[in-house]
Write an enzyme that holds these catalytic residues in place. Structure first.
Site, PDB file in Angstrom:
ATOM      1  N   TYR A 126     -10.489 -65.977  36.734  1.00  9.95           N
ATOM      2  CA  TYR A 126      -9.270 -65.412  36.150  1.00  9.95           C
ATOM      3  C   TYR A 126      -9.160 -65.781  34.678  1.00  9.95           C
ATOM      4  O   TYR A 126      -9.494 -66.904  34.280  1.00  9.95           O
ATOM      5  CB  TYR A 126      -8.033 -65.958  36.857  1.00  9.95           C
ATOM      6  CG  TYR A 126      -7.769 -65.383  38.229  1.00  9.95           C
ATOM      7  CD1 TYR A 126      -7.088 -64.183  38.381  1.00  9.95           C
ATOM      8  CD2 TYR A 126      -8.170 -66.059  39.375  1.00  9.95           C
ATOM      9  CE1 TYR A 126      -6.822 -63.660  39.634  1.00  9.95           C
ATOM     10  CE2 TYR A 126      -7.905 -65.543  40.634  1.00  9.95           C
ATOM     11  CZ  TYR A 126      -7.233 -64.341  40.755  1.00  9.95           C
ATOM     12  OH  TYR A 126      -6.972 -63.840  42.004  1.00  9.95           O
ATOM     13  N   TYR A 165     -14.056 -66.195  44.993  1.00  9.05           N
ATOM     14  CA  TYR A 165     -14.089 -67.481  44.294  1.00  9.05           C
ATOM     15  C   TYR A 165     -13.633 -68.592  45.229  1.00  9.05           C
ATOM     16  O   TYR A 165     -12.905 -68.360  46.185  1.00  9.05           O
ATOM     17  CB  TYR A 165     -13.233 -67.445  43.020  1.00  9.05           C
ATOM     18  CG  TYR A 165     -11.779 -67.096  43.254  1.00  9.05           C
ATOM     19  CD1 TYR A 165     -10.851 -68.071  43.589  1.00  9.05           C
ATOM     20  CD2 TYR A 165     -11.349 -65.783  43.118  1.00  9.05           C
ATOM     21  CE1 TYR A 165      -9.528 -67.744  43.801  1.00  9.05           C
ATOM     22  CE2 TYR A 165     -10.017 -65.449  43.342  1.00  9.05           C
ATOM     23  CZ  TYR A 165      -9.118 -66.434  43.687  1.00  9.05           C
ATOM     24  OH  TYR A 165      -7.810 -66.110  43.914  1.00  9.05           O
ATOM     25  N   ARG A 175     -11.847 -67.282  48.560  1.00  6.87           N
ATOM     26  CA  ARG A 175     -11.044 -66.069  48.666  1.00  6.87           C
ATOM     27  C   ARG A 175     -11.958 -64.860  48.731  1.00  6.87           C
ATOM     28  O   ARG A 175     -12.877 -64.736  47.916  1.00  6.87           O
ATOM     29  CB  ARG A 175     -10.139 -65.882  47.436  1.00  6.87           C
ATOM     30  CG  ARG A 175      -9.024 -66.887  47.224  1.00  6.87           C
ATOM     31  CD  ARG A 175      -8.062 -67.080  48.369  1.00  6.87           C
ATOM     32  NE  ARG A 175      -7.673 -65.919  49.138  1.00  6.87           N
ATOM     33  CZ  ARG A 175      -6.757 -65.010  48.802  1.00  6.87           C
ATOM     34  NH1 ARG A 175      -6.125 -65.107  47.654  1.00  6.87           N
ATOM     35  NH2 ARG A 175      -6.448 -64.011  49.604  1.00  6.87           N
ATOM     36  N   HIS A 178     -10.240 -59.625  45.937  1.00  9.56           N
ATOM     37  CA  HIS A 178      -8.902 -59.045  46.156  1.00  9.56           C
ATOM     38  C   HIS A 178      -8.249 -58.710  44.836  1.00  9.56           C
ATOM     39  O   HIS A 178      -8.599 -59.256  43.782  1.00  9.56           O
ATOM     40  CB  HIS A 178      -8.015 -60.015  46.940  1.00  9.56           C
ATOM     41  CG  HIS A 178      -7.748 -61.304  46.210  1.00  9.56           C
ATOM     42  ND1 HIS A 178      -8.627 -62.368  46.232  1.00  9.56           N
ATOM     43  CD2 HIS A 178      -6.725 -61.694  45.412  1.00  9.56           C
ATOM     44  CE1 HIS A 178      -8.141 -63.355  45.498  1.00  9.56           C
ATOM     45  NE2 HIS A 178      -6.999 -62.963  44.978  1.00  9.56           N
ATOM     46  N   HIS A 180      -4.264 -58.410  43.357  1.00  7.37           N
ATOM     47  CA  HIS A 180      -2.840 -58.658  43.610  1.00  7.37           C
ATOM     48  C   HIS A 180      -2.027 -57.437  43.186  1.00  7.37           C
ATOM     49  O   HIS A 180      -2.310 -56.849  42.129  1.00  7.37           O
ATOM     50  CB  HIS A 180      -2.355 -59.855  42.795  1.00  7.37           C
ATOM     51  CG  HIS A 180      -3.023 -61.148  43.146  1.00  7.37           C
ATOM     52  ND1 HIS A 180      -2.464 -62.067  43.999  1.00  7.37           N
ATOM     53  CD2 HIS A 180      -4.211 -61.686  42.750  1.00  7.37           C
ATOM     54  CE1 HIS A 180      -3.264 -63.117  44.107  1.00  7.37           C
ATOM     55  NE2 HIS A 180      -4.337 -62.910  43.356  1.00  7.37           N
TER      56      HIS A 180
END
Lengths: 260, 208
Positions: A126, A165, A175, A178, A180
């Site tokens: 991120y 990640y 995870r 995905h 959000h």
């Protein structure tokens, strides 16, 4: 011929305000399809989950209304994550289109509502000062965007497929890939944040966050299928993700007074 | 077999996660991407009403402030009218007030602030007066579905005592969890609040 309605015998119906068999409030939220606040497999929820019962509140005007957004709130590249942070080229990764409709529980499209989305880059990192994963930042990828639905509730955006990640839950928790999503709807009681996953990802059944959802069908509805018909040949694959917000009761008799 | 109703099911909620700022407040994540950004400032110089600061924290079950929480507020304007077509009450709309804002907590202190105006009392659809209040929605890592609560104002004692929602709360001691405390600081009006996610002073959260 104008027929006079019979006098109403029920004292409730003789009040000065119009009779409202249905008040326009939202359908009661079915909490059995949502993750419980306290879900010990997702460790962060343990100290952040209320323990008292929620107080049920009939919708008042405070919950039936919500912020209204327009195209003036957005910029022209807001739904193009391939371009909206590009500095000297395109971001690295699989180019994809994500599209779908925002519907309510009655199946109607939710028009002109704000949809916001954010994600990791193709390596699972991120662009956030608190993310310390060793995968590199992509200089050409910001990882966020937004769109307004059209008159039918349809939205779309372009991005690169995010990577999985690791995160600190168990020592080897990962995870699934995905994106959000944040969605408003027309009333504050419809406000929803969720995550979209990708068909076929082997991390889905072992994700401690995804498996907080107690209902398998509800979980499956967060998984976007590959949509080859919507792909751009020689350019981008497409995934389809419809989002359903709470339905709203009709106000059948709102503009009619008794006897008219 | 009767006819089938065929309602759709609401999409399941998922946590906003620790990096919610990227999508909703990118400047807090550490970068600049959108031409126009949403913020915790709800007022323009021309907004009508008394300027107030809402200032608070969200505490976990150990009393530690959440430092990665995101709050949104939704409120009526100074005349008690929501800026939404479904509100057809008598108060005047204010073109300079959308009535919505969002804020992330400070990464060190956990403090959350909003710059807004004090809302007017609301008249609900049955004609009842409701005490002035701000609707609050809370998301964060570890919060699986957004939490709904309200803030009322400590200087509205009479209105609060008659408010139909506050009176739904069985234990008077729990009503206090929704009251923000007024003070003045350097000429500014500040309402302080604390959201307790757990414990003996757990905030009242609503299933709206």
């Amino acid at each position: 011929m104008n027929v006079q309605a019979p006098a109403l015998q029920d004292s409730r119906l003789n009040r000065p305000e119009p009779f409202r068999p249905s008040d326009g409030g939202f359908f009661q939220r079915d909490r059995s399809i949502h993750p419980p606040a306290h879900a010990p497999g997702y460790k962060s929820s343990v100290l952040r989950s209320p323990r008292q019962s929620l107080l049920s509140l009939e919708n008042s005007i405070s919950e039936m209304t919500g912020p209204v957004f327009g195209h003036n709130d957005l910029g022209p590249l807001d739904n193009d994550l391939i371009r909206n942070y590009a500095k000297d080229g395109d971001p690295i990764g699989e180019r994809i289109i994500v599209h779908g409709r925002v519907l309510d529980e009655t199946g109607r499209g939710v028009p002109n509502t704000l949809v916001e989305f954010w994600q990791a880059n193709a390596g699972g990192r991120y662009r956030h000062k608190k993310d310390t994963y060793l995968a590199p930042i992509d200089p050409n990828f910001g990882g966020c965007g937004r769109a307004l639905t059209d008159d039918t509730g349809y939205y779309y955006f372009r991005t690169v497929k995010p990577g999985p990640y690791p995160w600190r839950n168990y020592v080897n928790s990962w995870r699934p890939a995905h994106i959000h999503f944040s969605v408003f709807g027309s009333g504050f009681a419809q406000r929803l944040i969720t995550q979209m996953y990708f068909e076929g990802d082997p991390l889905i059944p072992v994700c401690p966050i995804l498996t907080t959802i107690p209902d398998q069908d509800a979980l499956d509805r967060l998984v976007a299928p590959l949509d080859l018909n919507a792909s751009a040949p020689f350019d981008s694959l497409a995934y389809r993700f419809d989002i359903v917000l709470r339905g709203q009761r009709s106000t059948y008799f709102e503009n009619r007074t008794a006897g008219n | 077999m009767p006819q089938q109703l065929n309602y759709l099911k609401e999409t399941a909620s998922q946590t906003a996660g620790p990096y919610v700022h990227i999508g909703l407040i990118p400047a807090m994540a550490g970068f600049d991407i959108f031409e126009k950004n949403f913020s915790n400032v709800l007022v323009t110089p021309n907004t009508k009403g008394e300027r107030i600061t809402l200032e608070g924290k969200v505490l976990d079950g150990t009393g530690t402030p959440l430092r990665d929480v995101l709050l949104e507020i939704w409120q009526a304007n100074a005349a008690g009218r929501y800026n939404h077509p479904a509100d057809r009450s008598a108060g005047a709309l204010d073109d300079e007030f959308r009535g919505w804002g969002r804020a992330g907590s400070d990464f060190d202190s956990g403090l959350v602030t909003f710059e807004t105006i004090k809302p007017g009392a609301i008249t609900d659809r049955t004609g009842r007066k409701c005490a002035p209040h701000v609707n609050l929605w809370i998301v964060a890592r570890g919060i699986n579905i957004g939490l709904n609560t309200r803030l009322y104002f400590s200087d509205e004692e009479a209105a609060n005592a008659a408010d139909p929602v506050l009176n739904l709360i069985e234990q008077p001691v729990r009503r206090k969890t929704l009251i923000a405390t007024r003070s003045e600081r350097a000429g500014k009006v500040v309402y302080a609040f604390t959201i307790n996610l757990q414990g003996p002073e757990e905030t009242v959260f609503f299933d709206v």
